[in-house]
Each structure stands twice: as C-alpha cells, then as structure tokens.
Design a protein around this motif. Structure first.
Motif, PDB file in Angstrom:
ATOM      1  N   THR A 136      20.556  62.239 -41.109  1.00  0.00           N
ATOM      2  CA  THR A 136      20.890  60.959 -41.727  1.00  0.00           C
ATOM      3  C   THR A 136      19.718  60.369 -42.508  1.00  0.00           C
ATOM      4  O   THR A 136      19.916  59.754 -43.556  1.00  0.00           O
ATOM      5  CB  THR A 136      21.359  59.966 -40.653  1.00  0.00           C
ATOM      6  N   TYR A 137      18.497  60.573 -42.014  1.00  0.00           N
ATOM      7  CA  TYR A 137      17.340  59.933 -42.644  1.00  0.00           C
ATOM      8  C   TYR A 137      16.387  60.984 -43.217  1.00  0.00           C
ATOM      9  O   TYR A 137      15.197  61.002 -42.906  1.00  0.00           O
ATOM     10  CB  TYR A 137      16.645  59.017 -41.637  1.00  0.00           C
ATOM     11  N   PRO A 194      22.438  62.726 -36.496  1.00  0.00           N
ATOM     12  CA  PRO A 194      23.591  62.952 -37.382  1.00  0.00           C
ATOM     13  C   PRO A 194      24.498  61.738 -37.502  1.00  0.00           C
ATOM     14  O   PRO A 194      25.716  61.867 -37.695  1.00  0.00           O
ATOM     15  CB  PRO A 194      24.312  64.117 -36.689  1.00  0.00           C
ATOM     16  N   TYR A 195      23.921  60.546 -37.399  1.00  0.00           N
ATOM     17  CA  TYR A 195      24.684  59.292 -37.501  1.00  0.00           C
ATOM     18  C   TYR A 195      23.677  58.181 -37.780  1.00  0.00           C
ATOM     19  O   TYR A 195      22.459  58.361 -37.592  1.00  0.00           O
ATOM     20  CB  TYR A 195      25.453  59.006 -36.202  1.00  0.00           C
ATOM     21  N   PRO A 196      24.115  57.011 -38.205  1.00  0.00           N
ATOM     22  CA  PRO A 196      23.189  55.902 -38.447  1.00  0.00           C
ATOM     23  C   PRO A 196      22.481  55.451 -37.171  1.00  0.00           C
ATOM     24  O   PRO A 196      23.044  55.517 -36.075  1.00  0.00           O
ATOM     25  CB  PRO A 196      24.096  54.796 -38.991  1.00  0.00           C
ATOM     26  N   TYR A 197      21.270  54.966 -37.320  1.00  0.00           N
ATOM     27  CA  TYR A 197      20.447  54.533 -36.182  1.00  0.00           C
ATOM     28  C   TYR A 197      21.200  53.549 -35.290  1.00  0.00           C
ATOM     29  O   TYR A 197      21.121  53.622 -34.054  1.00  0.00           O
ATOM     30  CB  TYR A 197      19.169  53.879 -36.716  1.00  0.00           C
ATOM     31  N   GLU A 228      24.144  53.341 -34.384  1.00  0.00           N
ATOM     32  CA  GLU A 228      25.137  53.878 -33.449  1.00  0.00           C
ATOM     33  C   GLU A 228      24.546  54.050 -32.060  1.00  0.00           C
ATOM     34  O   GLU A 228      25.251  53.926 -31.053  1.00  0.00           O
ATOM     35  CB  GLU A 228      25.715  55.192 -33.969  1.00  0.00           C
TER      36      GLU A 228
END
Length: 293
Positions: free
Chosen positions: A52-53, A255-258, A260
C-alpha cells in the motif's frame, strides 16, 4: 480512511498520538527485494499482497508523521551471516537523521554477534528485531546465548517474529523462543503478530513471563482473519494483558490502508482504556518517551 481520519482515531481517545513498534525501514536495495517477494505472492503468502505504501523513504517518514506517530521503529533483519553489522550501521545512521525513529538493530547467529550487538547498545540502540522465519535460525543457538544475555541485562525490547504464520519455519512456534526465555527470564521479548496462528500458546507465554509483550501487527484485520482468525474465546485474555500489548502495523508493507489496523482493534470491543494502552501508553512507558508537548 484518510490521514485526517487516522488522526481523529487517536484524538478521539484523548491521546497525544500513536506509537508503532513494528514499522520497516531498511536499505533500499534490501527493501526492493522484500517488495519483489510480496509482488510475486511468494510461497509463504499464496495470494496477492499489494504494497500500500510503496513510496520513497522520505515520503514514508513524512506519512507516519502525518498520521500522528510520536515514535516508530526501523525493523530490519538479516537472512545470512555477515549482514547484520552492515544493517546496524545503516539503522544507526537512519535513527540519527530521523529523531522520531527508535534506534533499531538486529543480529544473526555468528561468532561476531556478541560484539556488534554490544556496539549497537553502546551506540544507543533501543529496540532489536529478530526474524526466526526469514532468518531460519534456532534462537537457542549457542552463538546467540550471550546476545540474549546482553539484551536481557540491558532491558532492551526485542521484537521477534517467532509465530508460525504465514507458514511455519523450522524454529517457529512457542517452543524454541520459550527455551530462550527459560534461560533468560528477564528478556523483554515482544512477540510480533500476536504470535499468529499460535495465539493461545503465546498468550500463555506472556502470562507466565511478566516481561513478555505482544504486538498487534496485522492481527485482527480482515486480511489476516481470513486465514488465521483470532479465537473469540481468547478475547478476555487480551484485557488481562492490557498493559503488555503494543500497537504494530508492518508499515509500509501492508496490503491495506494503515487505518484498517486501528479499525480492527476498535472492533474488538475491549474499550477505550484498552485502546489507549495499546495504541500509545504501553509503548510510551516501555521506551520511556518524554511527555508529549
């Protein structure tokens, strides 16, 4: 969830920010190999794992500051001999130019380990990382006995990937690291990922050893719950260990926004006092952070 919403999460709890004990910064050539592994959805994951980042180093530091992190780490780890001392040199330089990063170091079972761990401590290292799965080494290796002793005597936390997720290694699980604790009971071990998937076994370990902590890295999120769900019957034990659970994220390799990770913790329904302890207060105490101001 936007950066503003991340900040609203901790502001709503009345906190001065977040402390994340499990973020990754490492030399770019090493990080590129880590990202390439996740891009290939390697044998340990078996499914897509988008980073993600995936940003340049300065932007990643800036993003954590925008999120409101008061302190974070530079988790890095060797997979072969002759690598740890070089990584420690890089990490010392990174910490010197990144004052909100807790100076991080690492080690590997090799004759030089005691010497470079002692030097890292003398240079101000505040947290170490040990990755038993990637490193594929036995934590009870005699070459590490003095290392564990130094870390126990100095009270320096060691964030250790010792659980068997996402796939078991030869030396993962509660047995090998439990043997280390039997020899060094004052070791400030931080079990990464809540010890998934052996959640109950590592909760047992923490209940037997008052200096053992657990970090929440990737635990409880939808991504992890699909394959390694946390047993609902064990939730009350998280309240009992409230003072020894620490926020971790695996940023930037998630694999997802922080946010979450924060949402997943809130969904546990353990209350605002628990969230305040986990997301800030426990780590602030463990690392003796100065009062926010």
């Amino acid at each position: 969830m936007s950066t503003a919403e991340v900040r609203a999460f901790w502001q709503g709890l009345g906190l001065p920010g977040l402390v994340d004990v499990h973020t990754h910064f490492m030399p770019q050539n090493v990080l590129d190999k880590v990202w390439a592994y996740f891009d290939a959805a390697g044998p340990l994951t078996g499914r897509p794992w988008p980073i993600t980042y995936r940003e340049e180093e300065g932007r990643r530091v800036e993003r954590l500051r925008e999120f409101g992190l008061r302190a974070f780490t530079a988790m890095l780890y060797p997979h072969r001999p002759g690598m740890a001392a070089w990584l420690n040199g890089w990490a010392a330089d990174f910490a010197a130019r990144t004052p909100d990063c807790l100076h991080t170091a690492t080690f590997f079972p090799e004759p030089e380990a005691r010497g470079y761990v002692a030097r890292a401590l003398d240079d101000g290292a505040r947290v170490f990382k040990a990755h038993l799965q990637v490193g594929a080494y036995d934590p009870t290796d005699p070459l590490l006995d003095e290392v564990w002793g130094l870390l126990a005597d100095s009270g320096t936390p060691v964030v250790t990937h010792c659980g068997s997720g996402p796939a078991p290694g030869k030396h993962t699980g509660p047995g090998p690291i439990g043997a280390v604790l039997a020899r060094h009971p004052r070791l400030r071990l931080v079990v990464a990922h809540m010890g998934l998937p052996e959640y109950g076994d590592f909760l047992d370990l923490a209940e037997r050893h008052p200096d053992v902590h657990l970090d929440t890295t990737m635990a409880f999120t939808d991504f992890t719950e699909r394959d390694s769900p946390f047993p609902p019957a064990e939730l009350p034990r998280l309240l009992g260990l409230q003072s020894r659970i620490l926020l971790g994220s695996d940023f930037p390799n998630i694999p997802y926004p922080y946010a979450e990770a924060l949402q997943a913790l809130a969904r546990l329904g353990l209350g605002e006092d628990w969230l305040r302890a986990v997301c800030h207060d426990n780590a602030a105490r463990l690392f003796a952070l100065p009062p926010a101001g």
